[in-house]
Design a protein around this motif. Structure first.
Motif, PDB file in Angstrom:
ATOM      1  N   ARG A   1       0.185  13.587  -6.753  1.00  0.00           N
ATOM      2  CA  ARG A   1       1.421  13.385  -6.022  1.00  0.00           C
ATOM      3  C   ARG A   1       1.044  12.815  -4.654  1.00  0.00           C
ATOM      4  O   ARG A   1      -0.105  12.869  -4.221  1.00  0.00           O
ATOM      5  N   GLY A   2       2.053  12.312  -3.949  1.00  0.00           N
ATOM      6  CA  GLY A   2       1.836  11.915  -2.567  1.00  0.00           C
ATOM      7  C   GLY A   2       0.955  10.699  -2.402  1.00  0.00           C
ATOM      8  O   GLY A   2       0.847   9.851  -3.296  1.00  0.00           O
ATOM      9  N   PHE A   3       0.327  10.624  -1.222  1.00  0.00           N
ATOM     10  CA  PHE A   3      -0.393   9.421  -0.808  1.00  0.00           C
ATOM     11  C   PHE A   3      -1.361   8.909  -1.882  1.00  0.00           C
ATOM     12  O   PHE A   3      -2.134   9.673  -2.455  1.00  0.00           O
ATOM     13  N   CYS A   4      -1.310   7.595  -2.090  1.00  0.00           N
ATOM     14  CA  CYS A   4      -2.280   6.917  -2.943  1.00  0.00           C
ATOM     15  C   CYS A   4      -3.313   6.241  -2.048  1.00  0.00           C
ATOM     16  O   CYS A   4      -3.203   6.231  -0.825  1.00  0.00           O
ATOM     17  N   ALA A   5      -4.315   5.626  -2.668  1.00  0.00           N
ATOM     18  CA  ALA A   5      -5.393   4.997  -1.901  1.00  0.00           C
ATOM     19  C   ALA A   5      -4.881   3.834  -1.057  1.00  0.00           C
ATOM     20  O   ALA A   5      -5.370   3.601   0.057  1.00  0.00           O
ATOM     21  N   GLY A   6      -3.895   3.097  -1.561  1.00  0.00           N
ATOM     22  CA  GLY A   6      -3.356   1.972  -0.799  1.00  0.00           C
ATOM     23  C   GLY A   6      -2.606   2.424   0.442  1.00  0.00           C
ATOM     24  O   GLY A   6      -2.695   1.794   1.501  1.00  0.00           O
ATOM     25  N   VAL A   7      -1.863   3.525   0.324  1.00  0.00           N
ATOM     26  CA  VAL A   7      -1.158   4.083   1.480  1.00  0.00           C
ATOM     27  C   VAL A   7      -2.163   4.666   2.471  1.00  0.00           C
ATOM     28  O   VAL A   7      -2.052   4.455   3.684  1.00  0.00           O
ATOM     29  N   ASP A   8      -3.144   5.416   1.973  1.00  0.00           N
ATOM     30  CA  ASP A   8      -4.217   5.927   2.837  1.00  0.00           C
ATOM     31  C   ASP A   8      -4.817   4.796   3.666  1.00  0.00           C
ATOM     32  O   ASP A   8      -5.002   4.917   4.881  1.00  0.00           O
ATOM     33  N   ARG A   9      -5.140   3.712   2.981  1.00  0.00           N
ATOM     34  CA  ARG A   9      -5.794   2.581   3.642  1.00  0.00           C
ATOM     35  C   ARG A   9      -4.880   1.980   4.713  1.00  0.00           C
ATOM     36  O   ARG A   9      -5.329   1.674   5.824  1.00  0.00           O
ATOM     37  N   ALA A  10      -3.605   1.783   4.397  1.00  0.00           N
ATOM     38  CA  ALA A  10      -2.683   1.150   5.338  1.00  0.00           C
ATOM     39  C   ALA A  10      -2.518   1.991   6.605  1.00  0.00           C
ATOM     40  O   ALA A  10      -2.565   1.460   7.724  1.00  0.00           O
TER      41      ALA A  10
ATOM     42  N   VAL B   1      -0.242  -5.691  12.377  1.00  0.00           N
ATOM     43  CA  VAL B   1      -0.640  -5.245  11.041  1.00  0.00           C
ATOM     44  C   VAL B   1       0.463  -5.602  10.052  1.00  0.00           C
ATOM     45  O   VAL B   1       1.652  -5.355  10.309  1.00  0.00           O
ATOM     46  N   PHE B   2       0.069  -6.198   8.922  1.00  0.00           N
ATOM     47  CA  PHE B   2       1.020  -6.478   7.849  1.00  0.00           C
ATOM     48  C   PHE B   2       1.069  -5.274   6.907  1.00  0.00           C
ATOM     49  O   PHE B   2       0.044  -4.682   6.597  1.00  0.00           O
ATOM     50  N   SER B   3       2.245  -4.932   6.419  1.00  0.00           N
ATOM     51  CA  SER B   3       2.441  -3.685   5.681  1.00  0.00           C
ATOM     52  C   SER B   3       1.728  -3.683   4.332  1.00  0.00           C
ATOM     53  O   SER B   3       1.298  -4.718   3.818  1.00  0.00           O
ATOM     54  N   ALA B   4       1.656  -2.490   3.744  1.00  0.00           N
ATOM     55  CA  ALA B   4       0.958  -2.300   2.466  1.00  0.00           C
ATOM     56  C   ALA B   4       1.627  -3.046   1.321  1.00  0.00           C
ATOM     57  O   ALA B   4       1.006  -3.287   0.286  1.00  0.00           O
ATOM     58  N   HIS B   5       2.902  -3.447   1.495  1.00  0.00           N
ATOM     59  CA  HIS B   5       3.643  -4.084   0.404  1.00  0.00           C
ATOM     60  C   HIS B   5       3.257  -5.544   0.200  1.00  0.00           C
ATOM     61  O   HIS B   5       3.604  -6.139  -0.818  1.00  0.00           O
ATOM     62  N   GLY B   6       2.555  -6.116   1.172  1.00  0.00           N
ATOM     63  CA  GLY B   6       2.194  -7.526   1.076  1.00  0.00           C
ATOM     64  C   GLY B   6       3.238  -8.417   1.711  1.00  0.00           C
ATOM     65  O   GLY B   6       4.398  -8.030   1.885  1.00  0.00           O
TER      66      GLY B   6
ATOM     67  N   ALA C   1      -2.843  -5.176   5.870  1.00  0.00           N
ATOM     68  CA  ALA C   1      -2.952  -3.872   5.206  1.00  0.00           C
ATOM     69  C   ALA C   1      -2.377  -3.898   3.793  1.00  0.00           C
ATOM     70  O   ALA C   1      -2.118  -2.839   3.205  1.00  0.00           O
ATOM     71  N   THR C   2      -2.195  -5.095   3.225  1.00  0.00           N
ATOM     72  CA  THR C   2      -1.693  -5.195   1.850  1.00  0.00           C
ATOM     73  C   THR C   2      -2.567  -4.377   0.915  1.00  0.00           C
ATOM     74  O   THR C   2      -3.797  -4.493   0.934  1.00  0.00           O
ATOM     75  N   CYS C   3      -1.941  -3.551   0.084  1.00  0.00           N
ATOM     76  CA  CYS C   3      -2.692  -2.774  -0.897  1.00  0.00           C
ATOM     77  C   CYS C   3      -3.508  -3.713  -1.777  1.00  0.00           C
ATOM     78  O   CYS C   3      -2.983  -4.730  -2.267  1.00  0.00           O
ATOM     79  N   PRO C   4      -4.785  -3.426  -2.008  1.00  0.00           N
ATOM     80  CA  PRO C   4      -5.598  -4.297  -2.870  1.00  0.00           C
ATOM     81  C   PRO C   4      -5.013  -4.497  -4.265  1.00  0.00           C
ATOM     82  O   PRO C   4      -5.237  -5.551  -4.876  1.00  0.00           O
ATOM     83  N   LEU C   5      -4.258  -3.517  -4.763  1.00  0.00           N
ATOM     84  CA  LEU C   5      -3.660  -3.678  -6.092  1.00  0.00           C
ATOM     85  C   LEU C   5      -2.473  -4.629  -6.055  1.00  0.00           C
ATOM     86  O   LEU C   5      -2.183  -5.308  -7.036  1.00  0.00           O
ATOM     87  N   VAL C   6      -1.786  -4.695  -4.924  1.00  0.00           N
ATOM     88  CA  VAL C   6      -0.742  -5.713  -4.750  1.00  0.00           C
ATOM     89  C   VAL C   6      -1.389  -7.087  -4.621  1.00  0.00           C
ATOM     90  O   VAL C   6      -0.916  -8.068  -5.212  1.00  0.00           O
ATOM     91  N   SER C   7      -2.468  -7.159  -3.870  1.00  0.00           N
ATOM     92  CA  SER C   7      -3.200  -8.434  -3.745  1.00  0.00           C
ATOM     93  C   SER C   7      -3.669  -8.926  -5.107  1.00  0.00           C
ATOM     94  O   SER C   7      -3.682 -10.136  -5.379  1.00  0.00           O
TER      95      SER C   7
END
Length: 350
Positions: A28-37, A92-97, A116-122
């Motif tokens: 639940r909660g924070f994922c790695a992409g959110v942690d990173r952002a 900083v650009f958001s995790a959403h890309g 800060a785009t999540c690598p999985l979004v990238s």
């Protein structure tokens, strides 16, 4: 997948409170992409000092945004809102890309930006661009207006990508060349709903090319799977998250489909309507990928104040993913207090 249940003994004295079993989902909660952002914003504040500008919400959670504002972050909708005297400060650009036009705009303004785009979004961006480069028209399965969808569509030339949201959309979609299509998806969709849309598109367009890997991210899939396992038999299922968080809203829907009698989205304990909640014996709780753990704790304590509550940990898998921050920030040290922010465990008072 079998649910693993571990009971946490409640040492509170037994009184007249009604008994309640809380099924607490994991992951639940924070994922790695959110942690990173979040880490990128915290590190940028340490490395460059305040203010650090952030284009749009860094993640979809007001608690996180307000906490970062208290540390010196300034959130803007567009880059032209950054004052000339602060153009040497990071943005900083958001995790959403973001669309390609955004970093181009930043460069034209001589702004220093950190993506800060999540690598999985990238990864979805790259998959979409690969389809287009190979001559395929790109179908993006996602929700219109969501920042991730805007960012993904903005990677491609105008007219080379079409948005499909539902099976009904797939039924009426008419491509120019039905034999040269490739699809990608938003990372935070319902796994089951998306499978239905893809199946309908494949039925209509047998030569439709899939991405090289699933576009829906591991965190979305894992949280939905945990909710599916825990929700059956719950009198109420609560998802902690924001109303503009796509992955959180999907958890609300998944819980209902999986057998919860009621399902709701809650941002803070103060939103709980106890008259509406009424008498319950089994409560499920999960949290979207941008919801801090401290709010989960806050909501559990609110129920403990009114019920003789026993917490069961309903864990379906363990997540070990970790994404590196930008190269410019990797040598900046993080203190224990910093990590409490990054992990969503900071105190409620700023």
């Amino acid at each position: 997948m079998n649910i693993q249940v571990t009971e946490q003994a409640d040492a509170r004295p037994i009184d007249a409170k009604p008994e309640l079993t809380i099924r607490l989902c994991g992951p639940r909660g924070f994922c790695a992409g959110v942690d990173r952002a979040i880490q990128i914003v915290v590190l940028a504040l340490k490395a460059y000092g305040a203010p650090v500008y952030v284009r749009h919400e860094i993640v979809h959670n007001r608690y996180v945004v307000e906490g970062l504002e208290a540390k010196g972050a300034i959130f803007v909708e567009e880059l032209n809102e950054i004052p000339a005297e602060h153009r040497q400060q990071p943005v900083v650009f958001s995790a959403h890309g973001v669309p390609k036009s955004v970093p181009e705009d930043a460069q034209s303004r001589n702004l220093f930006y950190l993506d800060a785009t999540c690598p999985l979004v990238s990864k979805v961006h790259k998959q979409a661009m690969r389809h287009q480069r190979l001559g395929r028209h790109v179908i993006l399965i996602g929700h219109a207006g969501h920042p991730e969808v805007i960012g993904t569509m903005g990677q491609l030339p105008e007219g080379t990508v079409s948005l499909v949201e539902t099976i009904a959309d797939a039924d009426v979609y008419v491509p120019i060349d039905p034999d040269n299509l490739g699809y990608v998806t938003q990372t935070t969709l319902s796994v089951d709903d998306t499978a239905g849309v893809i199946a309908r598109l494949q039925e209509r367009f047998p030569n439709l090319t899939a991405p090289s890997a699933d576009s829906i991210c591991y965190a979305t899939t894992n949280r939905q799977e945990a909710v599916k396992q825990a929700a059956d038999g719950c009198d109420l299922f609560i998802t902690v998250g924001a109303p503009n968080s796509s992955n959180s809203k999907r958890l609300v829907e998944v819980a209902l489909r999986a057998g919860a009698k009621r399902s709701m989205l809650v941002q803070r304990a103060s939103e709980l309507n106890w008259d509406e909640i009424g008498t319950i014996r089994t409560l499920g709780i999960s949290a979207g990928a941008s919801a801090p753990e401290v709010i989960v704790d806050e909501i559990i304590e609110a129920f403990r104040a009114r019920f003789d509550a026993k917490v069961e940990l309903a864990i379906t898998t363990e997540e070990t993913e970790n994404f590196l921050v930008n190269r410019e920030l990797r040598e900046v040290p993080l203190t224990q207090e910093d990590m409490a922010w990054v992990n969503g465990e900071r105190p409620l008072s700023v």
